[in-house]
Scaffold this motif. Sequence first.
Motif, PDB file in Angstrom:
ATOM      1  N   ILE A 148       0.818  -1.207   0.000  1.00 45.53           N
ATOM      2  CA  ILE A 148       0.000   0.000   0.000  1.00 45.53           C
ATOM      3  C   ILE A 148       0.854   1.259   0.000  1.00 45.53           C
ATOM      4  O   ILE A 148       0.651   2.178  -0.800  1.00 45.53           O
ATOM      5  N   ASP A 149       1.827   1.325   0.897  1.00 50.30           N
ATOM      6  CA  ASP A 149       2.630   2.537   1.036  1.00 50.30           C
ATOM      7  C   ASP A 149       3.774   2.245   1.996  1.00 50.30           C
ATOM      8  O   ASP A 149       3.670   1.384   2.866  1.00 50.30           O
ATOM      9  N   ASP A 150       4.864   2.979   1.833  1.00 49.85           N
ATOM     10  CA  ASP A 150       5.981   2.879   2.773  1.00 49.85           C
ATOM     11  C   ASP A 150       5.733   3.857   3.905  1.00 49.85           C
ATOM     12  O   ASP A 150       6.424   4.864   4.064  1.00 49.85           O
ATOM     13  N   ALA A 162      -3.554   5.526   8.534  1.00 54.08           N
ATOM     14  CA  ALA A 162      -2.289   5.255   9.222  1.00 54.08           C
ATOM     15  C   ALA A 162      -1.543   6.573   9.318  1.00 54.08           C
ATOM     16  O   ALA A 162      -1.234   7.187   8.293  1.00 54.08           O
ATOM     17  N   GLY A 163      -1.307   7.031  10.528  1.00 50.28           N
ATOM     18  CA  GLY A 163      -0.733   8.361  10.695  1.00 50.28           C
ATOM     19  C   GLY A 163      -1.751   9.397  10.245  1.00 50.28           C
ATOM     20  O   GLY A 163      -2.912   9.356  10.647  1.00 50.28           O
ATOM     21  N   SER A 164      -1.345  10.315   9.382  1.00 50.21           N
ATOM     22  CA  SER A 164      -2.262  11.341   8.878  1.00 50.21           C
ATOM     23  C   SER A 164      -2.753  11.020   7.471  1.00 50.21           C
ATOM     24  O   SER A 164      -3.337  11.884   6.809  1.00 50.21           O
ATOM     25  N   THR A 165      -2.536   9.790   7.019  1.00 47.28           N
ATOM     26  CA  THR A 165      -2.899   9.406   5.655  1.00 47.28           C
ATOM     27  C   THR A 165      -4.059   8.428   5.658  1.00 47.28           C
ATOM     28  O   THR A 165      -4.068   7.454   6.414  1.00 47.28           O
ATOM     29  N   HIS A 212       0.856  -1.233   9.271  1.00 50.44           N
ATOM     30  CA  HIS A 212       1.391  -2.564   9.553  1.00 50.44           C
ATOM     31  C   HIS A 212       2.020  -3.165   8.291  1.00 50.44           C
ATOM     32  O   HIS A 212       1.539  -2.933   7.178  1.00 50.44           O
ATOM     33  N   ARG A 213       3.066  -3.950   8.493  1.00 53.58           N
ATOM     34  CA  ARG A 213       3.650  -4.663   7.346  1.00 53.58           C
ATOM     35  C   ARG A 213       2.598  -5.584   6.721  1.00 53.58           C
ATOM     36  O   ARG A 213       2.479  -5.681   5.506  1.00 53.58           O
TER      37      ARG A 213
END
Length: 239
Positions: free
Chosen positions: A39-41, A102-105, A46-47
Motif C-alpha cells: 500500500i505505502d511505505d 495510518a498516521g495522517s494518511t 502494519h507490514r
Amino acid sequence: MAAKPASVHPPLVVEFAGERHEVPAGREFAIGRDGDLVIDDNRYLHRRFLTLTVENGLWWLTNVGSRIAATVTDGTGRVHARLAPGARLPVVFDRLHVLFGAGSTSYDLTLHSSGGFAVDPGPPASAVGDATIGNVPLSPSQRLLVVALAENVLRQTESGRGEIPSSADAASRLGWTLTAFTRKLDTVCGKLEREGVTGLRGGRGKLATNRRMRLVEHAVATRLVTREDLTLLEAYPLR
C-alpha cells in the motif's frame, strides 16, 4: 481414478491506486506495508494489515494488524462495519470498499467479486450500533467542517490515498479560528458518538489525528459527505 475437482471459489480482484490485482485462491493474499499488495511505505502502517483467504467457497477479509481498524462498506453507505484487529468478515458483495488510516494518511481500496454472493443492502439502516448507523443530520457549519477535513479524500477519482489536514490547516482553509474549529469538531464528534460511532473520543493516549481520521473514514464510508459536497468549499478558495 478420476482427478479430484478443484475447489469452487468466486474470482476476486483488489483495486488500489488505479491498479487491479487478481487474488489467487490457493494461498493467503496479504495487504500492507509489505506483502502481495504494498500500500505505502508508511511507518504507521502494519507490514501485514489485511489478508484475503478462501474458506468453504467464500472469500474472507481478515484484519491481522494489532492497532489499526478498517471501515468496510458496500459502497452505498447503507451497510458498513468496523473491522477491528483480529476480526474477519466474508466478502458477500460484488463490490466492497475498505477504508483505513495510518498516521495522517487515509487509504481506500475496493474488492471486486463476481461469485454471485451479492446481498441486497435494502433501505438505509436506522441508528442501532456502529455497523448500522443511518444518516446523521449536520448543520451547515458542521457539514462544512467535515468536508474540509475530507477534502483530499473526496477529490480522489480512484481508490488510493489522501492526506487528512491538521485542525489548524482546516481552520485556516475555512477562515475560522482554531478555537472555533475545535469547538465545532467536538460537537460533531459528540453527535456521532451519541449515534453509536466509536473511535471519536479524545483523551489520554488518543491522538487528535486519530479522531480526525476516524471522522473522515466514517463520513466518507457512510456517504455522510460526498464529492457533491465539495461545492461548499467554492466560497473558500485555496490560498
